[in-house]
Design an enzyme around this catalytic site. Structure first.
Site, PDB file in Angstrom:
ATOM      1  N   THR A  50       0.828  -1.205   0.000  1.00  0.00           N
ATOM      2  CA  THR A  50       0.000   0.000   0.000  1.00  0.00           C
ATOM      3  C   THR A  50       0.860   1.250   0.000  1.00  0.00           C
ATOM      4  O   THR A  50       0.660   2.169  -0.800  1.00  0.00           O
ATOM      5  CB  THR A  50      -0.911   0.009   1.243  1.00  0.00           C
ATOM      6  OG1 THR A  50      -1.688  -1.188   1.264  1.00  0.00           O
ATOM      7  CG2 THR A  50      -1.845   1.208   1.218  1.00  0.00           C
ATOM      8  N   TYR A 113     -12.574  -3.806  -2.887  1.00  0.00           N
ATOM      9  CA  TYR A 113     -13.644  -3.325  -3.775  1.00  0.00           C
ATOM     10  C   TYR A 113     -14.697  -4.389  -4.065  1.00  0.00           C
ATOM     11  O   TYR A 113     -15.887  -4.128  -3.992  1.00  0.00           O
ATOM     12  CB  TYR A 113     -13.085  -2.756  -5.093  1.00  0.00           C
ATOM     13  CG  TYR A 113     -14.136  -2.051  -5.915  1.00  0.00           C
ATOM     14  CD1 TYR A 113     -14.572  -0.780  -5.567  1.00  0.00           C
ATOM     15  CD2 TYR A 113     -14.719  -2.669  -7.017  1.00  0.00           C
ATOM     16  CE1 TYR A 113     -15.563  -0.135  -6.294  1.00  0.00           C
ATOM     17  CE2 TYR A 113     -15.704  -2.038  -7.759  1.00  0.00           C
ATOM     18  CZ  TYR A 113     -16.128  -0.774  -7.395  1.00  0.00           C
ATOM     19  OH  TYR A 113     -17.109  -0.146  -8.113  1.00  0.00           O
ATOM     20  N   TYR A 139      -2.752 -10.130   4.771  1.00  0.00           N
ATOM     21  CA  TYR A 139      -2.834  -8.709   5.112  1.00  0.00           C
ATOM     22  C   TYR A 139      -4.289  -8.367   5.398  1.00  0.00           C
ATOM     23  O   TYR A 139      -5.108  -8.310   4.487  1.00  0.00           O
ATOM     24  CB  TYR A 139      -2.283  -7.880   3.955  1.00  0.00           C
ATOM     25  CG  TYR A 139      -2.157  -6.398   4.210  1.00  0.00           C
ATOM     26  CD1 TYR A 139      -2.323  -5.837   5.479  1.00  0.00           C
ATOM     27  CD2 TYR A 139      -1.833  -5.548   3.165  1.00  0.00           C
ATOM     28  CE1 TYR A 139      -2.186  -4.481   5.696  1.00  0.00           C
ATOM     29  CE2 TYR A 139      -1.690  -4.177   3.369  1.00  0.00           C
ATOM     30  CZ  TYR A 139      -1.875  -3.647   4.627  1.00  0.00           C
ATOM     31  OH  TYR A 139      -1.750  -2.300   4.832  1.00  0.00           O
ATOM     32  N   ARG A 144      -9.282  -0.434   4.333  1.00  0.00           N
ATOM     33  CA  ARG A 144      -8.992  -0.214   2.918  1.00  0.00           C
ATOM     34  C   ARG A 144      -9.720  -1.187   2.003  1.00  0.00           C
ATOM     35  O   ARG A 144     -10.101  -0.834   0.888  1.00  0.00           O
ATOM     36  CB  ARG A 144      -7.480  -0.323   2.654  1.00  0.00           C
ATOM     37  CG  ARG A 144      -6.679   0.849   3.190  1.00  0.00           C
ATOM     38  CD  ARG A 144      -5.222   0.739   2.762  1.00  0.00           C
ATOM     39  NE  ARG A 144      -4.449   1.893   3.223  1.00  0.00           N
ATOM     40  CZ  ARG A 144      -4.299   3.015   2.543  1.00  0.00           C
ATOM     41  NH1 ARG A 144      -4.903   3.153   1.368  1.00  0.00           N
ATOM     42  NH2 ARG A 144      -3.580   4.007   3.024  1.00  0.00           N
ATOM     43  N   LYS A 167      -0.509  -9.807   8.855  1.00  0.00           N
ATOM     44  CA  LYS A 167      -0.249  -8.403   9.158  1.00  0.00           C
ATOM     45  C   LYS A 167      -1.573  -7.808   9.618  1.00  0.00           C
ATOM     46  O   LYS A 167      -2.548  -7.761   8.857  1.00  0.00           O
ATOM     47  CB  LYS A 167       0.268  -7.643   7.934  1.00  0.00           C
ATOM     48  CG  LYS A 167       0.453  -6.146   8.209  1.00  0.00           C
ATOM     49  CD  LYS A 167       0.875  -5.369   6.957  1.00  0.00           C
ATOM     50  CE  LYS A 167       0.951  -3.883   7.259  1.00  0.00           C
ATOM     51  NZ  LYS A 167       1.296  -3.070   6.071  1.00  0.00           N
ATOM     52  N   ILE A 207       5.350  -4.220  10.416  1.00  0.00           N
ATOM     53  CA  ILE A 207       5.501  -3.786   9.025  1.00  0.00           C
ATOM     54  C   ILE A 207       5.067  -2.330   9.017  1.00  0.00           C
ATOM     55  O   ILE A 207       3.876  -2.024   9.066  1.00  0.00           O
ATOM     56  CB  ILE A 207       4.663  -4.637   8.057  1.00  0.00           C
ATOM     57  CG1 ILE A 207       5.066  -6.118   8.181  1.00  0.00           C
ATOM     58  CG2 ILE A 207       4.843  -4.142   6.616  1.00  0.00           C
ATOM     59  CD1 ILE A 207       4.201  -7.069   7.367  1.00  0.00           C
TER      60      ILE A 207
END
Length: 325
Positions: A50, A113, A139, A144, A167, A207
């Site tokens: 990202t 999305y 992740y 997001r 993560k 991270i």
């Protein structure tokens, strides 16, 4: 510097992708920046994530970032390829290509999305993890992607031999503890403000975005936690707090990290690709106010900080768009 069963490292930098003023990847700056963060204590680099503007990178750029990362690291740090795709077939091809390019691991983001069901998320992760022999970090960043990886899904994914870690950018500490109790998965903090809390309940590492600016304090925190010195870890955590606020609070972390690194003279341009844009005047002022509070952070000397709001303004349209095909 890493746990014996940890193939990723502990201080992982969510690497920015330095760009020229016209929005093309600045490859010499990429090499210089990777070398800098490794020298400052990072033992893992996540490229094309990202923070690296994966959404607007082309596939050839993503693969080259892996290759450059491997060359510069020269065994000093693991190179993890992030990003992926919200199209399963595309994600599989990207990670296969990353493996051929020499990646040490892959970080697979929840499909964004599309908002798939948990069954779709499970299938996506399994098929991508099946496609290479590389160790996998899941992740989980619902802010997001629009959907979380639910606890029950994580338990099922933990049975896959290649899926070794998560993560976490969800911030549900009770769930982290629950998964750590129920599986052998490693957790990596994906929220710069919560690195020490994550480590305190058993996370394997971090991270981080702020580590682009100052990786050394995170090395200090990790080493202190590894030897059981909570007091030393807490001191470093407190020192980092205003810098984390500057990077993570007012604009996307990619934007602020580039703005700060450019002001420090460590990259040639703060340019980001549209639809990201540089900070507006009032946002830049807030970032600079936070930086004025930074004290005694190793590797973050702001005495010669020279921000350039004009250079950061707007965003770039690259020559080739980052298509999924």
């Amino acid at each position: 510097m890493t746990h014996s069963a940890n193939p990723f490292g502990q201080v992982l930098v969510a690497l920015i992708t330095p760009m020229t003023a016209d929005g093309e990847v600045d490859w010499p700056a990429v090499e210089k920046h990777i070398d800098h963060v490794i020298s400052a204590g990072a033992d893992g680099i996540v490229v094309t994530g990202t923070t690296g503007e994966t959404s607007t990178l082309t596939d050839p750029e993503k693969i080259r970032l892996v290759e450059v990362g491997k060359d510069v690291a020269a065994g000093r740090a693991k190179i993890i390829t992030g990003g992926g795709s919200n199209e399963t077939a595309h994600a599989i091809e990207l990670y296969k290509a990353s493996e051929r390019a020499g990646a040490d691991g892959i970080m697979i983001v929840t499909p964004y999305y599309n908002k798939p069901t948990q069954a779709g998320i499970l299938t996506h992760f399994r098929l991508v993890a099946d496609a290479t022999d590389l160790p996998v970090i899941l992740y989980d960043i619902p802010g997001r992607t629009g959907v979380p990886i639910k606890y029950e899904t994580i338990l099922r994914l933990a049975k896959h031999p290649n899926i070794l870690a998560v993560k976490d950018a969800k911030g549900d500490f009770s769930e982290v503890s629950r998964v750590l109790n129920q599986t052998d998965l490693m957790y990596f903090s994906g929220d710069d403000a919560n690195v020490l809390p994550h480590l305190s309940i058993g996370a394997a590492g971090l991270i981080g975005v702020t580590a682009n600016v100052a990786a050394q304090p995170y090395r200090t925190i990790i080493d202190a936690v590894n030897r059981g010195d909570l007091a030393a870890a807490t001191i470093a955590h407190k020192q980092l707090e205003p810098l984390v606020r500057a990077v993570m609070t007012h604009v996307p972390g990619t934007v602020s990290a580039k703005y700060i690194l450019h002001g420090l003279g460590r990259i040639s341009s703060p340019r980001v690709r549209l639809p990201l844009v540089g900070p507006e005047e009032w946002e830049a002022a807030l970032i600079e106010d936070e930086l004025a509070l930074v004290r005694d952070v190793p590797g973050a000397d702001f005495s010669n900080f020279r921000p350039d709001r004009n250079a950061a303004a707007g965003g770039a349209l690259p020559k080739v768009h980052g298509t999924t095909r």
